[in-house]
Design a protein around this motif. Sequence first.
Motif, PDB file in Angstrom:
ATOM      1  N   HIS A  27       0.843  -1.200   0.000  1.00 11.41           N
ATOM      2  CA  HIS A  27       0.000   0.000   0.000  1.00 11.41           C
ATOM      3  C   HIS A  27       0.878   1.250   0.000  1.00 11.41           C
ATOM      4  O   HIS A  27       0.642   2.196  -0.757  1.00 11.41           O
ATOM      5  N   TRP A  28       1.898   1.239   0.841  1.00 11.07           N
ATOM      6  CA  TRP A  28       2.805   2.382   0.915  1.00 11.07           C
ATOM      7  C   TRP A  28       3.497   2.606  -0.423  1.00 11.07           C
ATOM      8  O   TRP A  28       3.561   3.735  -0.914  1.00 11.07           O
ATOM      9  N   LEU A  30       2.602   1.744  -3.431  1.00  7.73           N
ATOM     10  CA  LEU A  30       1.684   2.132  -4.499  1.00  7.73           C
ATOM     11  C   LEU A  30       1.092   3.526  -4.304  1.00  7.73           C
ATOM     12  O   LEU A  30       1.039   4.320  -5.253  1.00  7.73           O
ATOM     13  N   PHE A  31       0.649   3.815  -3.091  1.00  8.17           N
ATOM     14  CA  PHE A  31      -0.176   5.009  -2.889  1.00  8.17           C
ATOM     15  C   PHE A  31       0.505   6.161  -2.152  1.00  8.17           C
ATOM     16  O   PHE A  31       0.093   7.309  -2.309  1.00  8.17           O
ATOM     17  N   ASP A  32       1.519   5.893  -1.360  1.00  6.91           N
ATOM     18  CA  ASP A  32       2.231   6.959  -0.665  1.00  6.91           C
ATOM     19  C   ASP A  32       3.532   7.310  -1.393  1.00  6.91           C
ATOM     20  O   ASP A  32       3.786   8.464  -1.698  1.00  6.91           O
ATOM     21  N   LYS A  34       4.215   6.203  -4.376  1.00  6.90           N
ATOM     22  CA  LYS A  34       3.779   6.336  -5.777  1.00  6.90           C
ATOM     23  C   LYS A  34       4.818   5.785  -6.764  1.00  6.90           C
ATOM     24  O   LYS A  34       5.137   6.403  -7.774  1.00  6.90           O
ATOM     25  N   TYR A 117      -5.626  -6.548  -7.901  1.00  9.04           N
ATOM     26  CA  TYR A 117      -4.975  -5.807  -8.985  1.00  9.04           C
ATOM     27  C   TYR A 117      -4.820  -6.606 -10.276  1.00  9.04           C
ATOM     28  O   TYR A 117      -4.416  -6.048 -11.292  1.00  9.04           O
TER      29      TYR A 117
END
Length: 177
Positions: A27-28, A30-32, A34, A117
């Motif tokens: 999650h980190w 992918l989304f934080d 990036k 995904y």
Amino acid sequence: MRLHYRSLALGLFTASVTFLLDQLSKHWILFDFKLPEKGSVAICPGLNFTMVWNHAITFGMFGGAGSAGRVIFSTVSLAIVSALMVWIARTPRLLIAGLAGAITGGAVGNVLDRLRYGAVVDFIHAHAFGWSWYVFNVADAAIVCSVIALILDSLYRERHHPTGDETRTVERSAGDR
């Protein structure tokens, strides 16, 4: 069949921690962090974060399975997880329960990626002196390290703790001389 509740508790705990660390790191990334937008980022000499959507299984094997691969790989993984859970519940050895739990947590983490995904999120890229390892994730590291530890444990136990049959064979051989 005797259940070993301490082994089951440890195996479930290890699976949960592995799963949680794997999913939080993905999650980190992918989304934080990036990483999909950046592609590859050098972290230190010999280590990059490199975004790879892995549609295959270990080391890129069976990557040509297409969209059916997602279902097939997930189904096979969950069948293996079921067998691991039985092993965890039956083993009296906490080491084995913990290692099998780490494999279980990693496998479930990768299955969740496939379902969410359509591919597994891989991002850790180790390299040195022109050598480059496959890009992997926390789940993959837990699985590979645990399998290696299980193999080493098996080899050690075979060598230093022979079964009753092996002991009788050795005793018979010594008595025949």
